[in-house]
Design a protein around this motif. Structure first.
Motif, PDB file in Angstrom:
ATOM      1  N   TRP A  60       3.409  -5.173  19.266  1.00  0.00           N
ATOM      2  CA  TRP A  60       3.880  -5.381  17.889  1.00  0.00           C
ATOM      3  C   TRP A  60       2.701  -5.410  16.924  1.00  0.00           C
ATOM      4  CZ3 TRP A  60       8.704  -4.707  16.489  1.00  0.00           C
ATOM      5  CH2 TRP A  60       9.740  -4.952  17.391  1.00  0.00           C
ATOM      6  N   ALA A  61       1.613  -6.065  17.333  1.00  0.00           N
ATOM      7  CA  ALA A  61       0.446  -6.166  16.453  1.00  0.00           C
ATOM      8  C   ALA A  61      -0.183  -4.803  16.209  1.00  0.00           C
ATOM      9  CB  ALA A  61      -0.575  -7.129  17.061  1.00  0.00           C
ATOM     10  N   GLU A  62      -0.341  -4.023  17.269  1.00  0.00           N
ATOM     11  CA  GLU A  62      -0.948  -2.704  17.086  1.00  0.00           C
ATOM     12  C   GLU A  62      -0.044  -1.801  16.255  1.00  0.00           C
ATOM     13  OE1 GLU A  62      -2.816   1.078  19.534  1.00  0.00           O
ATOM     14  OE2 GLU A  62      -2.364  -0.773  20.614  1.00  0.00           O
ATOM     15  N   TRP A  63       1.242  -1.865  16.498  1.00  0.00           N
ATOM     16  CA  TRP A  63       2.196  -1.072  15.710  1.00  0.00           C
ATOM     17  C   TRP A  63       2.077  -1.448  14.237  1.00  0.00           C
ATOM     18  CZ3 TRP A  63       8.244  -1.369  16.554  1.00  0.00           C
ATOM     19  CH2 TRP A  63       8.864  -0.324  15.853  1.00  0.00           C
ATOM     20  N   ALA A  64       1.980  -2.735  13.950  1.00  0.00           N
ATOM     21  CA  ALA A  64       1.848  -3.181  12.558  1.00  0.00           C
ATOM     22  C   ALA A  64       0.580  -2.638  11.919  1.00  0.00           C
ATOM     23  CB  ALA A  64       1.856  -4.710  12.502  1.00  0.00           C
ATOM     24  N   SER A  65      -0.492  -2.483  12.721  1.00  0.00           N
ATOM     25  CA  SER A  65      -1.770  -2.042  12.162  1.00  0.00           C
ATOM     26  C   SER A  65      -1.744  -0.597  11.693  1.00  0.00           C
ATOM     27  CB  SER A  65      -2.891  -2.215  13.200  1.00  0.00           C
ATOM     28  OG  SER A  65      -2.842  -1.211  14.201  1.00  0.00           O
ATOM     29  N   PHE A  66      -0.697   0.146  12.037  1.00  0.00           N
ATOM     30  CA  PHE A  66      -0.574   1.525  11.570  1.00  0.00           C
ATOM     31  C   PHE A  66      -0.240   1.604  10.079  1.00  0.00           C
ATOM     32  CE2 PHE A  66       0.827   3.027  16.054  1.00  0.00           C
ATOM     33  CZ  PHE A  66      -0.498   3.143  16.429  1.00  0.00           C
ATOM     34  N   TYR A  67       0.184   0.480   9.494  1.00  0.00           N
ATOM     35  CA  TYR A  67       0.636   0.476   8.114  1.00  0.00           C
ATOM     36  C   TYR A  67      -0.299  -0.375   7.256  1.00  0.00           C
ATOM     37  CZ  TYR A  67       4.722   2.322  10.477  1.00  0.00           C
ATOM     38  OH  TYR A  67       5.555   3.091  11.268  1.00  0.00           O
ATOM     39  N   PRO A  68      -0.437  -0.047   5.965  1.00  0.00           N
ATOM     40  CA  PRO A  68      -1.394  -0.749   5.096  1.00  0.00           C
ATOM     41  C   PRO A  68      -1.082  -2.234   4.968  1.00  0.00           C
ATOM     42  CG  PRO A  68      -0.609   1.282   4.064  1.00  0.00           C
ATOM     43  CD  PRO A  68       0.260   1.054   5.266  1.00  0.00           C
ATOM     44  N   PRO A  69      -2.107  -3.051   4.788  1.00  0.00           N
ATOM     45  CA  PRO A  69      -1.887  -4.491   4.555  1.00  0.00           C
ATOM     46  C   PRO A  69      -0.994  -4.708   3.338  1.00  0.00           C
ATOM     47  CG  PRO A  69      -4.210  -4.036   4.956  1.00  0.00           C
ATOM     48  CD  PRO A  69      -3.539  -2.708   4.819  1.00  0.00           C
ATOM     49  N   GLY A  70      -0.041  -5.631   3.489  1.00  0.00           N
ATOM     50  CA  GLY A  70       0.852  -5.939   2.391  1.00  0.00           C
ATOM     51  C   GLY A  70       2.042  -5.035   2.271  1.00  0.00           C
ATOM     52  N   SER A  71       2.093  -3.961   3.075  1.00  0.00           N
ATOM     53  CA  SER A  71       3.225  -3.036   3.015  1.00  0.00           C
ATOM     54  C   SER A  71       4.459  -3.671   3.649  1.00  0.00           C
ATOM     55  CB  SER A  71       2.896  -1.734   3.736  1.00  0.00           C
ATOM     56  OG  SER A  71       2.702  -1.962   5.121  1.00  0.00           O
ATOM     57  N   SER A  72       5.623  -3.156   3.266  1.00  0.00           N
ATOM     58  CA  SER A  72       6.876  -3.676   3.831  1.00  0.00           C
ATOM     59  C   SER A  72       6.894  -3.493   5.342  1.00  0.00           C
ATOM     60  CB  SER A  72       8.065  -2.957   3.191  1.00  0.00           C
ATOM     61  OG  SER A  72       8.119  -3.176   1.803  1.00  0.00           O
ATOM     62  N   GLU A  73       6.360  -2.360   5.811  1.00  0.00           N
ATOM     63  CA  GLU A  73       6.367  -2.083   7.250  1.00  0.00           C
ATOM     64  C   GLU A  73       5.510  -3.096   8.007  1.00  0.00           C
ATOM     65  OE1 GLU A  73       6.744   1.916   5.113  1.00  0.00           O
ATOM     66  OE2 GLU A  73       5.599   0.035   4.883  1.00  0.00           O
ATOM     67  N   ARG A  74       4.287  -3.320   7.491  1.00  0.00           N
ATOM     68  CA  ARG A  74       3.417  -4.259   8.203  1.00  0.00           C
ATOM     69  C   ARG A  74       3.983  -5.670   8.148  1.00  0.00           C
ATOM     70  NH1 ARG A  74      -3.101  -5.093   8.345  1.00  0.00           N
ATOM     71  NH2 ARG A  74      -2.987  -2.918   8.984  1.00  0.00           N
ATOM     72  N   ASN A  75       4.485  -6.089   7.013  1.00  0.00           N
ATOM     73  CA  ASN A  75       5.062  -7.432   6.908  1.00  0.00           C
ATOM     74  C   ASN A  75       6.227  -7.611   7.865  1.00  0.00           C
ATOM     75  OD1 ASN A  75       3.221  -8.078   4.927  1.00  0.00           O
ATOM     76  ND2 ASN A  75       4.609  -7.651   3.219  1.00  0.00           N
ATOM     77  N   LEU A  76       7.060  -6.569   7.976  1.00  0.00           N
ATOM     78  CA  LEU A  76       8.201  -6.642   8.896  1.00  0.00           C
ATOM     79  C   LEU A  76       7.729  -6.807  10.337  1.00  0.00           C
ATOM     80  CD1 LEU A  76      11.240  -6.235   9.684  1.00  0.00           C
ATOM     81  CD2 LEU A  76      10.708  -3.775   9.791  1.00  0.00           C
TER      82      LEU A  76
END
Length: 610
Positions: free
Chosen positions: A559-575
């Motif tokens: 989950w953490a690595e998947w989140a890192s694909f998206y910019p900080p603060g983005s809806s995707e990373r926050n989700l």
């Protein structure tokens, strides 16, 4: 002794060989690997290499294992060392520890490429590529004279670079010019391609020793996964040979040994190659058999026969994971105490069903195998999702809500996408037999990542459920794993307390270290087993606390690595970061394997899930 000096001094009638091992993910596995290495050292490899987890994730275990093989086994050791995604100072620390333990050989690797828009692991800006590590060691007065440095090469092209063969060879030459002393290659299964490649490498003026990587095929499913992960091209003749025997693991294993022998004989016949590196995946029998067939083994045939006789018997393996096949190497705890237990070197493996070493030479031997196995966690030892940011976004889109995630997992079940972050292969035929149940759970927001149906005595050659040698019968208990919110975990616990005490076991854990279960502390649930002529009952899929918690850590890191694909603060990373922090991983086993619908009936109440 430095590897290049050993190669220069090698004057045997046969080529030299080295063995590659990785640090197992559990202390028990590490202890048993020490015993295995002790046995394999009798085959007289000129060196042993020890892999390094992505970003230093196996730092302690790698250094302890390498120190043990160097000092206690008295075998010159090559420590793999990656440089990207490493916290500042870790490279220096590793080199100093290696030096203090008498290690003189380093395989300098790039490691995982940067992922996403921003790394969630701090990076040492000095190191972005393998050549940076070579240059750093060679320019250091502290380390330069200490280490013989190796680098990696890719006869079929680097899986992460869109560069032609000429460009790849130029990269390789740059690493050698920077101070590399030897080259170890990626795996390959086409000897002709390798021989053409090495001619071009030599024509470029690269004269350092080149050691080809050899990995005998263990099972058909693991072979398919390996060639996909590494981007390896396989001659059509090999795939044709494997097709009619793909469901007979013993025949595939035997074919893998013969193929390895053929490849080695072909590439060493010209004298261009003086030795090979066996990627053992912490297994031993195939390597022994290959060396025996090549007649390269030092010592008498009696010695070798004794070694093979003491090694696990016929090779079998757990049925491939259903809708999860990701088990990267990701151990992080120190192995010092485990390696201190040297007395295990003199002990024979136990003969009971729960610790019979005959189940330890299987592949894949990931989180569904016996956590005591030296090969536990081997299935995906390279770590990470194995996919670039662009590939991830193309395949999985940009989920911004929980509904988006539910849709993604449903699309995978419906074969509209071929992967998820938790599965690098399409849904297996086995999972298709329980597809309506998986759809039911996923639609409710219980995102299934692994499952298997109950099976009561299917033939070992069954196209869907079969495994192991012919003439046997295989059995499975139904189980399923999924991610849910904490309130659902509480509902499940109540349901088990009311209706499932006698037949249902569960584990539930979150990223914060909380774990709930009704399995006894030392309980071990065999959920896949087989009976074959002339063998003890083989328990190849075991779910218990140690392996579940090891997998839990891996699952939440995904989950953490998947989140890192998206910019900080983005809806995707926050989700994705929110899911990682809030959801629980749950594993439920139903012990009534006689009823195909037992697990799914239990999870239903009047036709709806719980």
């Amino acid at each position: 002794m430095k590897l290049t000096d050993k190669i220069a001094a090698h004057n045997s009638t046969h080529p030299f060989y080295t063995f590659e091992f990785f640090p197992p993910r559990t202390d028990q596995g590490l202890e048993n690997l020490v015993s295995r290495i002790s046995r394999l050292s009798a085959l007289n490899p000129i060196a042993i290499s020890v892999t390094w987890g992505a970003g230093g994730s196996t730092k302690e275990r790698s250094l302890d294992l390498a120190g043990f093989t160097q000092s206690d086994c008295a075998i010159d050791t090559i420590l793999h060392l990656t440089c990207t995604n490493m916290v500042p100072g870790l490279v220096d620390d590793a080199l100093r520890v290696a030096k203090s333990r008498g290690i003189q050989n380093i395989l300098a690797l790039r490691g995982d490429p940067p992922r996403g828009e921003e790394q969630w692991t701090p990076i040492d800006p000095r190191f972005n590529h393998g050549i940076d590590l070579v240059t750093y060691i060679r320019s250091s007065t502290e380390f330069s004279s200490q280490f013989c440095i190796g680098v990696a090469a890719y006869p079929e092209g680097h899986p992460d670079r869109q560069t032609d063969e000429e460009g790849e060879i130029e990269f390789l030459k740059a690493k050698v010019d920077a101070g590399a002393d030897f080259i170890m290659t990626q795996l390959f299964y086409d000897a002709d391609v390798f021989l053409r490649w090495i001619e071009k490498v030599r024509a470029k003026g690269i004269s350092v020793p080149i050691i080809p990587g050899i990995m005998p095929i263990q099972t058909y499913s693991s072979f398919l996964r390996l060639i996909k992960l590494c981007g390896i091209r396989v001659p059509p003749s090999i795939m044709s040979d494997l097709e009619p025997i793909r469901h007979d693991d013993q025949l595939v294993k035997e074919y893998g040994v013969r193929l390895a022998v053929d490849i080695i004989q072909k590439i060493t016949a010209t004298g261009v190659v003086r030795g090979v590196n066996f990627c053992t995946l912490n297994l031993e029998k195939s390597v022994q058999l290959v060396l025996n067939n090549l007649q390269w083994v030092g010592g008498s045939p009696k010695t070798l026969n004794k070694l093979i006789a003491e090694t696990p018997g016929p090779i079998i393996h757990p049925h491939p994971d259903s809708d999860l096949v990701v088990t990267p190497e990701s151990a992080t705890t120190s192995a010092t105490n485990a390696l201190a237990s040297k007395q295990i070197l003199d002990n024979e493996p136990g003969r009971g069903e729960l610790n019979n070493a005959a189940t330890w030479d299987e592949f894949p031997n990931g989180r569904f195998g016996d956590y005591k196995s030296p090969a536990f966690g081997a299935q995906d030892q390279w770590g990470g999702l194995g996919i670039s940011r662009l590939e991830a976004v193309s395949e999985w889109g940009s989920p911004k809500t929980v509904v988006d995630l539910t849709e993604l997992f449903l699309r995978y079940l419906h074969s509209e996408i071929s992967t998820t972050p938790f599965s690098s292969l399409p849904l297996s035929p086995e999972s298709l037999t329980i597809l309506p149940h998986l759809e039911n759970l996923t639609t409710r927001g219980w995102w299934t990542v692994c499952s298997q149906p109950a099976v009561d005595g299917a033939s070992s050659t069954d196209e869907v459920f079969g495994w192991g040698p012919r003439g046997g019968y295989v059995f499975q208990k139904g189980f399923v794993e999924f991610f849910v919110e904490e309130d659902v975990v509480e509902e499940i616990e109540k349901k088990i307390e009311q209706d499932g005490k006698a037949y249902v076991h569960y584990f539930a854990a979150n990223v914060h270290g909380e774990c709930r279960s009704n399995v006894p502390e030392d309980g071990r649930n065999a959920v896949t087993w087989g009976m074959f002529p002339g063998q003890e009952i083989a328990q190849t899929t075991i779910i218990e606390r140690e392996s579940f918690l090891t997998w839990k850590d891996e699952a939440f890191s995904i989950w953490a690595e998947w989140a890192s694909f998206y910019p900080p603060g983005s809806s995707e990373r926050n989700l994705l970061e929110g899911v990682r922090k809030e959801r629980w991983l749950v594993s439920i086993i139903h012990h009534d394997y006689k009823r195909e619908d037992a697990l799914w009936t239990f999870l239903s109440d009047g036709g709806s899930v719980l």
